[in-house]
Design an enzyme around this catalytic site. Sequence first.
Site, mmCIF file in Angstrom:
data_model
loop_
_atom_site.group_PDB
_atom_site.id
_atom_site.type_symbol
_atom_site.label_atom_id
_atom_site.label_comp_id
_atom_site.label_asym_id
_atom_site.label_seq_id
_atom_site.Cartn_x
_atom_site.Cartn_y
_atom_site.Cartn_z
ATOM 1 N N HIS A 158 16.509 -17.112 -8.600
ATOM 2 C CA HIS A 158 17.536 -15.609 -8.678
ATOM 3 C C HIS A 158 16.951 -14.859 -8.745
ATOM 4 O O HIS A 158 17.801 -13.796 -9.198
ATOM 5 C CB HIS A 158 18.864 -15.991 -9.225
ATOM 6 N N GLU A 199 4.985 -8.042 6.751
ATOM 7 C CA GLU A 199 6.673 -7.477 7.168
ATOM 8 C C GLU A 199 6.514 -8.406 8.208
ATOM 9 O O GLU A 199 7.997 -9.159 8.507
ATOM 10 C CB GLU A 199 7.006 -5.761 7.137
ATOM 11 N N SER A 202 1.502 5.803 5.142
ATOM 12 C CA SER A 202 1.678 6.072 5.893
ATOM 13 C C SER A 202 1.275 8.267 6.985
ATOM 14 O O SER A 202 0.490 8.133 5.649
ATOM 15 C CB SER A 202 3.572 6.765 5.193
ATOM 16 N N LYS A 225 0.902 5.710 0.318
ATOM 17 C CA LYS A 225 1.201 4.232 0.852
ATOM 18 C C LYS A 225 0.263 3.838 0.908
ATOM 19 O O LYS A 225 -0.548 3.764 1.775
ATOM 20 C CB LYS A 225 2.328 4.448 1.940
#
Length: 442
Positions: A140, A274, A261, A267
């Site tokens: 979980h 992704e 970024s 970043k």
Amino acid sequence: MQAINASIGFDRKMWRQDIEGSLAHAAMLAHVGIISAEDEAAIRRGMAEIAQRIEAGGMEWDERLEDIHTHVEAALVALIGDAGKRLHTGRSRNDQVALDVRLWVRDAIDGLSGQITDVMRALVARAEEHAGTVMPGFTHLQPAQPVTFGHHMLAYVEMLSRDLSRFRDARARLNECPLGAAALAGTGFPVDRHMTAKALGFDGPTRNSLDSVASRDFAAEFLFACAMCATHLSRFAEEIVIWTNPYFGFVKLSDAFTTGSSIMPQKRNPDAAELVRGKTGRIFGALMGLLTVQKGLALTYFKDMQEDKEGIFDAAESLTLNLAAIAGMVRDMQPDAARLEAAAGAGFSTATDLADWLVRELKMPFRDAHHVTGRLVQKAEAKGCDLAGLSLAEMQAEEARITDAIYGVLTVQASVASRTSFGGTAPENVRRAAAEWREKLG
Ligand code: ARG
């Protein structure tokens, strides 16, 4: 009509397979005496030149010529004349395209299988390196029990080995040659289908001409194998996204697999992971698309089936990228052992070890032990410490027979070391399993 009908924009990817199939067909036609040896030699010469031309980027693709089959044949006739016009004897574009797609999928399976093996090798190497590195195991996405980083790597090795065997199965089933089924009914020419099948590396010819030109289940099966493998990679990608998040800080990826970024200088985004996750969607789409294209088709060939190719190509290319990216990230990522270990101990993750101790040492029934442990967890939570932070007196207030030997099972190292059941996370198990995989993978 031309715009909707033409497939040359995408099916030219199969030019090698188309030429390979034609050469095998021509050799067979000459062998059984349907064309002369001179014609076959001319076809061979012409095809070599066409292959060179395509390779060099010198082929002119023209929508009016519809597809790759027509292009190659037209180029051949332009080069060698009548011998080129004899090539299509006893053949149809229907068995030709069924053959080309099979050959293309077979090549793709071989390439992807090599890449999967490469990812497995990379995972096994990290597993050996981190057989004893303790990390939190989750259910979980909540802290559950400590596991080892190596064990986690080997979980993916198991998944990928099943993917590999799915591709192997799909390859074995598709490895029959449809050439010679002709348009749909077979042909009256004395073709030798066993000869072409053998020349093209198939186990034999397909047994029913209608099925040969009507069926693409081999491609759907390939796409399912792609989709399942992509799912496994996507789960790993999701974990990389979570693990590299600074709040977790479990692993670091180098600049090679992250991006900055344009506005936020701090970043380090895990874009590669992704995209592995994101591209999984188009692979699922290809599988669903091909199943849907086939579901309403009576026998045999319909032009609907031309819609099989783009999904197949796109899925294979996407999975190729995903496997390469995952292989790179597995080799690149730097687990933070100290952070992993600290996280592994958080969230009362050795509560099960405590309960097991009560069962083992005090002969307490497991359900009672679960209950006592639950109360100890509550106590620790109220006190703001972990289980090992409770004093012996505090423990004995819940269960008088507890001795200070209990502290020995509350460390994360003791926890993982105790999980020696077959397939369990104990470092010695991980070392053994990784060594076995290393041997198996060569
Ligand atoms: N481009 C076609 C395809 O991909 C080749 C087969 C054409 N056959 C036909 N009867 N029109 O399916």
